[in-house]
Design a protein around this motif. Sequence first.
Motif, PDB file in Angstrom:
ATOM      1  N   PHE A 111      38.160  -0.938 -32.912  1.00  0.00           N
ATOM      2  CA  PHE A 111      38.070  -2.366 -33.207  1.00  0.00           C
ATOM      3  C   PHE A 111      39.023  -3.209 -32.344  1.00  0.00           C
ATOM      4  O   PHE A 111      39.163  -4.421 -32.578  1.00  0.00           O
ATOM      5  CB  PHE A 111      38.368  -2.606 -34.688  1.00  0.00           C
ATOM      6  N   ASP A 112      39.658  -2.559 -31.366  1.00  0.00           N
ATOM      7  CA  ASP A 112      40.620  -3.259 -30.508  1.00  0.00           C
ATOM      8  C   ASP A 112      41.658  -4.003 -31.342  1.00  0.00           C
ATOM      9  O   ASP A 112      42.003  -5.159 -31.052  1.00  0.00           O
ATOM     10  CB  ASP A 112      39.900  -4.258 -29.569  1.00  0.00           C
ATOM     11  N   TYR A 113      42.121  -3.348 -32.385  1.00  0.00           N
ATOM     12  CA  TYR A 113      43.075  -3.975 -33.302  1.00  0.00           C
ATOM     13  C   TYR A 113      44.424  -3.279 -33.194  1.00  0.00           C
ATOM     14  O   TYR A 113      44.513  -2.049 -33.195  1.00  0.00           O
ATOM     15  CB  TYR A 113      42.555  -3.884 -34.741  1.00  0.00           C
ATOM     16  N   ILE A 142      37.498  -0.118 -46.070  1.00  0.00           N
ATOM     17  CA  ILE A 142      38.031  -1.137 -46.979  1.00  0.00           C
ATOM     18  C   ILE A 142      39.498  -0.809 -47.247  1.00  0.00           C
ATOM     19  O   ILE A 142      39.821   0.246 -47.785  1.00  0.00           O
ATOM     20  CB  ILE A 142      37.258  -1.147 -48.319  1.00  0.00           C
ATOM     21  N   LEU A 143      40.380  -1.716 -46.845  1.00  0.00           N
ATOM     22  CA  LEU A 143      41.804  -1.433 -46.953  1.00  0.00           C
ATOM     23  C   LEU A 143      42.214  -1.223 -48.408  1.00  0.00           C
ATOM     24  O   LEU A 143      41.935  -2.057 -49.277  1.00  0.00           O
ATOM     25  CB  LEU A 143      42.606  -2.577 -46.338  1.00  0.00           C
ATOM     26  N   GLN A 205      35.613  -7.582 -38.397  1.00  0.00           N
ATOM     27  CA  GLN A 205      36.799  -7.578 -39.238  1.00  0.00           C
ATOM     28  C   GLN A 205      36.661  -8.769 -40.173  1.00  0.00           C
ATOM     29  O   GLN A 205      36.453  -9.896 -39.730  1.00  0.00           O
ATOM     30  CB  GLN A 205      38.069  -7.705 -38.388  1.00  0.00           C
ATOM     31  N   THR A 206      36.741  -8.510 -41.474  1.00  0.00           N
ATOM     32  CA  THR A 206      36.456  -9.532 -42.471  1.00  0.00           C
ATOM     33  C   THR A 206      37.719  -9.880 -43.254  1.00  0.00           C
ATOM     34  O   THR A 206      38.517  -9.006 -43.596  1.00  0.00           O
ATOM     35  CB  THR A 206      35.349  -9.049 -43.428  1.00  0.00           C
ATOM     36  N   GLN A 215      38.710  -5.652 -44.485  1.00  0.00           N
ATOM     37  CA  GLN A 215      37.572  -4.784 -44.184  1.00  0.00           C
ATOM     38  C   GLN A 215      37.315  -4.690 -42.680  1.00  0.00           C
ATOM     39  O   GLN A 215      37.313  -5.691 -41.972  1.00  0.00           O
ATOM     40  CB  GLN A 215      36.307  -5.317 -44.883  1.00  0.00           C
ATOM     41  N   PHE A 216      37.087  -3.459 -42.223  1.00  0.00           N
ATOM     42  CA  PHE A 216      36.588  -3.198 -40.878  1.00  0.00           C
ATOM     43  C   PHE A 216      35.199  -2.581 -41.037  1.00  0.00           C
ATOM     44  O   PHE A 216      35.008  -1.686 -41.865  1.00  0.00           O
ATOM     45  CB  PHE A 216      37.480  -2.213 -40.136  1.00  0.00           C
ATOM     46  N   THR A 217      34.243  -3.050 -40.257  1.00  0.00           N
ATOM     47  CA  THR A 217      32.880  -2.525 -40.367  1.00  0.00           C
ATOM     48  C   THR A 217      32.311  -2.236 -38.986  1.00  0.00           C
ATOM     49  O   THR A 217      32.464  -3.022 -38.054  1.00  0.00           O
ATOM     50  CB  THR A 217      31.950  -3.524 -41.073  1.00  0.00           C
TER      51      THR A 217
END
Length: 238
Positions: A111-113, A142-143, A205-206, A215-217
Amino acid sequence: MRNKFNAIYQDLADKINHHNYPVDSYLPSETQLSELYGTSRETIRKALSELLTNGFIQKIRGKGSIVLNLQRFNFPVSGITSFKELNNSLHMNSTTEVLCLEDQHVPLEKFDYQSSSPLLATYVERLRKTNNEPIVLDHDYILKSVVPEISHKVAADSLYDYFENQLGLTISYATKKITVESPTKEEAQLLELNEHQDVVIVRSQTYLEDTTLFQFTESVHRPDKFSFVDFARRQKIN
C-alpha cells in the motif's frame, strides 16, 4: 418524489436485467413512461438519469434511451461503496465466500504506506461470485486497534454494516490506487482466469470521521466483469 423515482428506476433496472428491454432496444418515451407509471415527466427524467449514471442506458438525441450491454458492473471509483451495497443496487445475485479470517500484520509495502511499527489487523479474504461465477477477490485488513474482533458471520455478510450500525463508527473517506497487474497463481485459480489474463487491482486506505485510519483493502477484479466509473467536473486553471 425521491421514493417515487427510485421505485421507477429499480423497476426499469429489473426489467433490463431480466431482458424485458433487450440490449440495443429503446425504452418507451418519457411520455409513455409517464403514463405507464402514472407520474410526471420530471420524475421519469430523474429515473432515466439514474439509469444513465449506472450504465444501463445511453440517451441518443432524437431517438430516446437505448439499453446498453450489462456484462460489466459499474463500480464507482470515487465513492466508498461496500460490495453488499453494490450487489443490492445492481441486483447482481452475488454470494460471498470467506476464505480466510485471521490476525495478520498489514503488508505495508503493498500500500506504499510508511509506519514506524507493524500494524496488527484482522485479515479477511473473501471471494465474491455472481451467478456462481467468481468476479472479485477481496483482501481486507481491519486494524485491531479500532475493531478488536470480527466474527465469521460478519465477514460473510457486510463489514460496513457491522462497523456503522453495530459499532457506531462513522466512515468518512478513502484514498484509492487502481492498477492493472498480472495475477498471482492463487488469484488466477480463484477467479478462474484465462491464461495471460490480467486483473484490475484497487488498493485503498479508509478513514473514520476523526481521520483515524482503520482499514486497508486490496480488491482484485476480473476486468471482463467490471468497469470503473467516476464523475468529473471541468475546472479551468488560470
